[in-house]
Motif scaffolding. Structure first.
Motif, PDB file in Angstrom:
ATOM      1  N   CYS A 192     -13.486 -30.742 -26.306  1.00 37.68           N
ATOM      2  CA  CYS A 192     -13.578 -31.574 -27.772  1.00 37.68           C
ATOM      3  C   CYS A 192     -12.195 -30.762 -27.842  1.00 37.68           C
ATOM      4  O   CYS A 192     -12.405 -30.102 -28.072  1.00 37.68           O
ATOM      5  N   ASP A 206     -14.978 -21.141 -24.533  1.00 36.88           N
ATOM      6  CA  ASP A 206     -15.299 -20.059 -23.030  1.00 36.88           C
ATOM      7  C   ASP A 206     -15.133 -20.451 -21.944  1.00 36.88           C
ATOM      8  O   ASP A 206     -14.982 -20.217 -20.628  1.00 36.88           O
ATOM      9  N   ALA A 232     -12.170 -26.969 -27.187  1.00 35.35           N
ATOM     10  CA  ALA A 232     -13.739 -26.823 -27.325  1.00 35.35           C
ATOM     11  C   ALA A 232     -14.933 -26.749 -25.823  1.00 35.35           C
ATOM     12  O   ALA A 232     -14.464 -27.813 -25.501  1.00 35.35           O
ATOM     13  N   PRO A 233     -15.704 -25.720 -25.061  1.00 31.59           N
ATOM     14  CA  PRO A 233     -15.885 -24.794 -25.963  1.00 31.59           C
ATOM     15  C   PRO A 233     -15.070 -23.785 -25.209  1.00 31.59           C
ATOM     16  O   PRO A 233     -14.035 -24.114 -24.745  1.00 31.59           O
ATOM     17  N   GLY A 264      -8.399 -21.843 -27.340  1.00 32.50           N
ATOM     18  CA  GLY A 264      -9.196 -22.531 -26.839  1.00 32.50           C
ATOM     19  C   GLY A 264      -9.396 -22.047 -25.672  1.00 32.50           C
ATOM     20  O   GLY A 264      -9.677 -22.783 -24.542  1.00 32.50           O
TER      21      GLY A 264
END
Length: 505
Positions: A19, A72, A69-70, A35
């Motif tokens: 996203c 991680d 995002a995400p 990010g």
């Protein structure tokens, strides 16, 4: 103002949704991106800002924050330029934010505002479909490739201005039409009718292709090992649409798909040189990419002059040959590449190539043993069929009898594979080589004479458990070629004859 667009990042040959969030607010002018970004993604801010300016749009000085995002999941590749630009322009109010809903966007921007093609469009569009998106906006040069995924509206954009006009409603871009159904091709360049003699090798090759068994040829130079291996594509069965899409995804990630031919029309045949590195063979690198074994997925990987490969290079094949996939662990995650391939190898019995012909071979027993032991026993144990290639006689070369052509062999192979498909329908098995121990027990039925011969051979030849299972699977393929209901004694006997690798150790 806040806006969101949707894209994805490739993890192996699968896509993970991303996203792209853009926030434009008052404050000191800045353009920040966060990010867990790779360097090529972080550089997107310069490409995006310059492309927007060169497209004739002057953004007012604001504090712009981009979040992918995400947080991680590591973001790699150059395909985030276009979704970042879309999110920023929507946040500035150049078109409504609602225009970006349920639309997947991917593409690289040039400084002039043109949209450049990217790698991996096929798995990206397929992943977008699975994630529930109904429309994809991708580079114009990639639209034919993206249109191969059914039930997806694919819009190809050539530059940033075209994208803006589309979202503003001024000039809608027509979706790319679904391409016409492709006709699968069979490799007819080389034919088995050109091979004189070597009936045993040709029979072994037929069985190997029928069950997709790993196949090793051992013999002197000039006996026709490479000649036969290069003709195996001519007897491979037609590739299905599902298999073609599966293989094309791998080639798309590697950047090997042609814009004019976005789907592979025949099964792959890969023949890397013996100087190849382990990483190039099974895949890897800083940003892991598929190796030769994955590029040969659902096809053939041919390793000529097998003993000239580095031993460490061959040893990395052991696990992928069993698991039919390659798992590469990196700090950024675990990447999985499919590797369901038929391995074909060709080698000489010694350094000079003529052992055990002592009139021509000058190697000592120690040199022969050292040469053959470049291949470990565990590696050889994974070869289902190992056959000796005899030297071709003058009579065979001058024989007027026309040899059997590839079309005839291919018909028998197709019939044998059709029997396997019917037998394994509704299971995870496709060919006899896919069977595990439970599958062998359930589907491979032997006569009492065949079972007795197998028991005797197991004791005398000191066969391993893996070789035991491979013998049964090869015998089952021989039975399928004949249309036999059970594995007969002659099928077991033939499978035992194809275990020449047992003689090396």
């Amino acid at each position: 103002m806040f806006s969101t667009s949707y894209s994805a990042v490739l993890c192996g040959v699968e896509s993970c949704p991303v996203c792209v969030e853009a926030d434009v607010s008052n404050g000191l002018p800045a353009f920040q991106m966060v990010g867990y970004l790779a360097s090529e993604v972080r550089e997107a801010q310069e490409r995006v800002r310059t492309a927007i300016r060169n497209s004739g749009i002057l953004l007012s000085p604001k504090k712009v924050t981009i979040n992918l995002a995400p947080a991680d999941l590591r973001k790699e590749g150059s395909g985030f330029d276009l979704p970042i630009a879309a999110a920023v322009l929507a946040a500035y109010g150049y078109f409504p934010e609602e225009a970006l809903e349920h639309i997947f966007i991917a593409g690289e921007l040039s400084l002039g505002g043109e949209v450049n093609p990217i790698k991996g469009i096929l798995p990206l569009v397929d992943g977008a479909k699975k994630a529930g998106y109904h429309t994809c906006m991708i580079p114009k040069e990639n639209e034919r490739e993206g249109a191969m995924i059914s039930d997806m509206e694919v819009i190809g954009v050539s530059d940033l201005k075209a994208m803006i006009r589309h979202f503003q409603g001024e000039k809608k871009i027509e979706p790319c039409c679904q391409q016409e159904e492709y006709r699968w091709e069979t490799d007819t360049t080389d034919d088995f009718c050109e091979v004189n003699g070597q009936e045993t090798l040709k029979r072994a090759a037929e069985i190997a292709v029928s069950g997709m068994h790993h196949f090793l040829m051992i013999g002197p130079p000039g006996a026709g090992k490479s000649m036969i291996a290069k003709r195996i594509p001519s007897i491979l069965p037609d590739i299905t649409l599902e298999e073609s899409l599966e293989i094309s995804k791998i080639y798309s990630v590697s950047g090997l798909l042609s814009p004019e031919s976005p789907l592979l029309k025949k099964r792959p045949f890969r023949a890397p040189h013996h100087t190849i590195t382990p990483q190039a063979l099974i895949g890897g690198g800083r940003n892991p990419k598929p190796g030769e074994i994955s590029l040969a997925h659902r096809g053939v990987l041919f390793l000529d002059e097998l003993t000239e490969f580095q031993k460490t290079t061959l040893e990395v094949l052991r696990q992928p040959l069993e698991d039919k996939k390659v798992c590469i662990s990196r700090l950024g995650g675990i990447y999985t590449f499919p590797a369901d391939t038929m391995l074909i190898g060709a080698m000489n019995p010694c350094k000079c190539g003529y052992y055990p012909d002592r009139e021509r071979c000058s190697c000592t027993e120690r040199e022969v043993r050292r040469y053959q032991q470049k291949l470990s026993h565990p590696f050889l144990d994974r070869m289902d069929i190992s056959v000796k290639a005899e030297e071709v006689s003058y009579c065979d070369l001058q024989a007027k009898k026309e040899a059997e052509c590839s079309r005839q062999i291919r018909e028998r192979v197709g019939q044998a594979q059709e029997r396997q498909r019917k037998r394994y329908q509704g299971t995870n098995f496709m060919f006899n080589s896919d069977l595990n121990a439970a599958g062998i027990q359930q589907y491979c039925v032997m006569t009492s004479e065949a079972s007795k011969l197998l028991e005797q051979s197991f004791e005398k030849l000191k066969i391993s458990a893996r070789s035991y299972h491979k013998l049964i699977k090869v015998a089952q393929t021989a039975a399928d070629l004949e249309g036999a209901k059970k594995i007969e004694k002659r099928h077991i006997a033939e499978a035992i004859c194809y275990r020449m690798s047992q003689q090396i150790y």
